[in-house]
Design a protein around this motif. Structure first.
Motif, PDB file in Angstrom:
ATOM      1  N   UNK A   1       0.831  -1.192   0.000  1.00  0.00           N
ATOM      2  CA  UNK A   1       0.000   0.000   0.000  1.00  0.00           C
ATOM      3  C   UNK A   1       0.870   1.247   0.000  1.00  0.00           C
ATOM      4  N   UNK A   2       0.412   2.261  -0.742  1.00  0.00           N
ATOM      5  CA  UNK A   2       1.146   3.510  -0.899  1.00  0.00           C
ATOM      6  C   UNK A   2       0.184   4.673  -0.687  1.00  0.00           C
TER       7      UNK A   2
ATOM      8  N   UNK B   1       2.519  -3.905   3.593  1.00  0.00           N
ATOM      9  CA  UNK B   1       2.507  -4.316   4.987  1.00  0.00           C
ATOM     10  C   UNK B   1       3.883  -4.180   5.636  1.00  0.00           C
ATOM     11  N   UNK B   2       3.831  -4.194   6.960  1.00  0.00           N
ATOM     12  CA  UNK B   2       5.019  -3.930   7.768  1.00  0.00           C
ATOM     13  C   UNK B   2       6.178  -4.809   7.331  1.00  0.00           C
ATOM     14  N   UNK B   3       7.355  -4.267   7.276  1.00  0.00           N
ATOM     15  CA  UNK B   3       7.612  -2.858   7.578  1.00  0.00           C
ATOM     16  C   UNK B   3       7.365  -1.992   6.351  1.00  0.00           C
ATOM     17  N   UNK B   4       6.828  -0.793   6.576  1.00  0.00           N
ATOM     18  CA  UNK B   4       6.728   0.191   5.508  1.00  0.00           C
ATOM     19  C   UNK B   4       8.134   0.665   5.161  1.00  0.00           C
TER      20      UNK B   4
END
Length: 92
Positions: free
Chosen positions: A19-20, A43-46
């Motif tokens: 996701x952005x 998803x983590x980590x971004x």
């Protein structure tokens, strides 16, 4: 001043499972102009800010900076550049 351009989960861009979000900003201290940041949310980590497009009011130059050594989906980069060009009133 940074202003989230897309501030709700429904407005986030999704590419290849990541996701952005886009944040529009203006800069009048170190340089004079308007820009967009593309942040990788995960998803983590971004991965934080991965692309910055900037339109310099003084010189008229438009630039793109990349802040990742990880591959980015071509369609994501193409969309970011196209929408930034429209926001900067450039021919995309």
């Amino acid at each position: 001043m940074n202003v989230p351009f897309r501030d709700s989960p429904a407005d986030r861009w999704e590419y290849e499972g990541r996701f952005y979000t886009v944040t529009a900003f203006s800069d009048v201290s170190a340089r004079d102009g308007y820009g967009w940041e593309l942040e990788d949310l995960g998803p983590a980590p971004g991965r934080g800010v991965v692309l910055v497009a900037f339109s310099d009011d003084t010189t008229g130059a438009c630039t793109l900076r990349v802040f990742t050594d990880q591959p980015l989906p071509f369609a994501l980069v193409q969309r970011f550049i196209g929408e930034a060009a429209q926001a900067f009133s450039l021919d995309a």
